[in-house]
Write an enzyme that holds these catalytic residues in place. Structure first.
Site, mmCIF file in Angstrom:
data_model
loop_
_atom_site.group_PDB
_atom_site.id
_atom_site.type_symbol
_atom_site.label_atom_id
_atom_site.label_comp_id
_atom_site.label_asym_id
_atom_site.label_seq_id
_atom_site.Cartn_x
_atom_site.Cartn_y
_atom_site.Cartn_z
ATOM 1 C CB CYS A 291 -4.716 23.080 42.590
ATOM 2 S SG CYS A 291 -3.974 21.454 42.205
ATOM 3 C CG HIS A 375 -6.025 21.697 47.241
ATOM 4 N ND1 HIS A 375 -7.284 21.297 46.530
ATOM 5 C CD2 HIS A 375 -5.214 21.232 46.470
ATOM 6 C CE1 HIS A 375 -6.867 20.775 45.501
ATOM 7 N NE2 HIS A 375 -5.611 20.629 45.232
ATOM 8 C CD GLU A 377 -9.612 23.024 48.335
ATOM 9 O OE1 GLU A 377 -9.364 21.874 48.086
ATOM 10 O OE2 GLU A 377 -9.093 24.098 48.144
#
Length: 409
Positions: A291, A375, A377
């Site tokens: 990011c 992202h 995660e």
């Protein structure tokens, strides 16, 4: 009797009156959108974006990357499963995430999930987030797609008393996110260690008790699930503030360095972060960014970033890993992007968006350095990209002369 009741209703002006709006979303061009106020009262100014995720509204609203933004949820039923203390993504449970407000279509219902501890409206109030319901979010999304992400003021007053002219002026005068450094608003104030691992059904969150790799994570607005996945990969994680210098980072003698997500303009935060990143690059320490960290790594390597028209916000974005040919569905939240054409020859583009072809990943050809725009995660979103944490650990293992682990999504 019925005729009398009808006559009374006709003569009562209030019986036919439209409910007075208790919330407004006032765009910088003067457009005024009326609705019903939810959450905290008051007003806030920010950039309006839309998020296409169907689940995970609590994680989205506590993602520090949304600092400075007002989120429009395209999925109509928001708040229906309530909220709990386990799904918050800000590292400091007591701190605000930085999000300026939220826009939803339907009214909030009572929670319908066994994990719920609090009604969504009460949770918004407790976290100081202003919201508006009753909005045609499809129309607002179409407007953003056509005109880009507008600046706006969101206001909630239970009595419906608004100074619309003042709200229009405030929205029009707000400078926007270009040139805005928001990392100081959401970063940690001190160094700390992290050992919590991902949630497991019936057990909750665990602890990493035997870490084998020392990783320093730079917090530009980091999410809890990132830290959990690093710990789960066998890392002893030390988190440093966004303003950490290269000397401070390397003083921990890390096996690897992680550059986190975060809000705002990467060029602005990069004024102090990029020199530190360049020192880490020069030290040949394995480096992984996502990011905002990805964008600033791109700048540190000689590239440039640009503001996007509508950004990418959602949990259904297809991305192709050019190094494997694999297509994964990803979670995204960004309004700036690395300009692929600006990257030097020493840098290879590794991932691209299949929506618009924009850059979603890079690596340095002769160094253990890579990053992605999205992202991996998730939280919320699919787990297709969890393999990237293994890829990072394998770079660390290679430096130690250890065999690589299989990459698993």
């Amino acid at each position: 009797m019925a005729d009398t009741m009808l006559t009374d209703a006709i003569t009562d002006d209030n019986a036919w009156a439209e409910p007075k709006p208790t919330a407004l979303l006032v765009l910088a061009d003067g457009t005024v959108i009326e609705g019903r106020g939810i959450g905290a009262t008051g007003r806030a100014v920010g950039e309006v974006c839309f998020n296409t995720a169907m689940t995970g509204y609590q994680e989205i609203l506590t993602d520090p990357s949304y600092a400075g933004q007002i989120i429009t949820f395209t999925f109509p039923h928001i708040g229906n499963v309530g909220t709990n203390d386990e799904d918050i993504e800000t590292v400091n449970m007591a701190s605000a995430s930085g999000v300026r407000g939220c826009v939803i279509k339907t009214d909030i219902t009572d929670p319908s999930n066994y994990r719920a501890l609090r009604n969504f409206d009460a949770w918004l109030k407790a976290r100081g987030i202003i919201g508006i319901s009753g909005v045609d979010t499809r129309a607002l999304t179409a407007l953003i797609r056509a005109r880009g992400m507008p600046n706006a003021v969101i206001a909630h007053a239970p009595d419906g008393d608004f100074d619309t002219a003042a709200l229009k002026a405030e929205a029009a005068s707000w400078p926007g996110l270009v040139g805005m450094d928001l990392a100081p608003d959401v970063t940690t104030g001190q160094t700390f260690r992290w050992d919590e691992t991902p949630w497991v059904w019936g057990k909750g969150y665990g602890r990493e008790t035997t870490p084998v790799h020392k990783v320093v994570a730079i917090d530009y607005g980091i999410k809890r699930n990132i830290l959990r996945l690093l710990a789960d990969a066998g890392c002893e994680v030390t988190v440093l503030p966004a303003t950490a210098t290269g000397e401070e980072i390397l003083a921990h003698k890390p096996d690897g360095v992680f550059l986190s997500n975060g809000p705002g303009d990467p060029a602005a935060t990069g004024e102090y972060a990029v020199p530190a990143i360049r020192e880490v690059i020069a030290a040949d320490v394995p480096l992984f960014g996502i990011c905002l960290g990805h964008q600033m790594l791109g700048i540190a390597l000689g590239g440039e970033t640009r503001k996007m028209h509508q950004g990418h916000h959602g949990a259904n974005h297809p991305v192709k890993d050019l190094t494997t040919g694999k297509v994964e569905i990803t979670s995204m939240n960004h309004g700036f992007a690395v300009d692929s054409a600006s990257l030097p020859g020493t840098v290879e583009e590794t991932h691209v968006s299949l929506f618009d072809g924009s850059n979603c990943g890079l690596k340095v050809k002769d160094k253990p350095i890579f990053s992605v725009q999205y992202h991996p995660e998730a939280s919320p979103g699919p787990r297709d990209s969890h393999y990237l944490f293994t890829r990072f650990v394998n770079m660390i293992r290679a430096r130690k002369g250890e065999d690589a682990l299989p990459e698993q999504g």
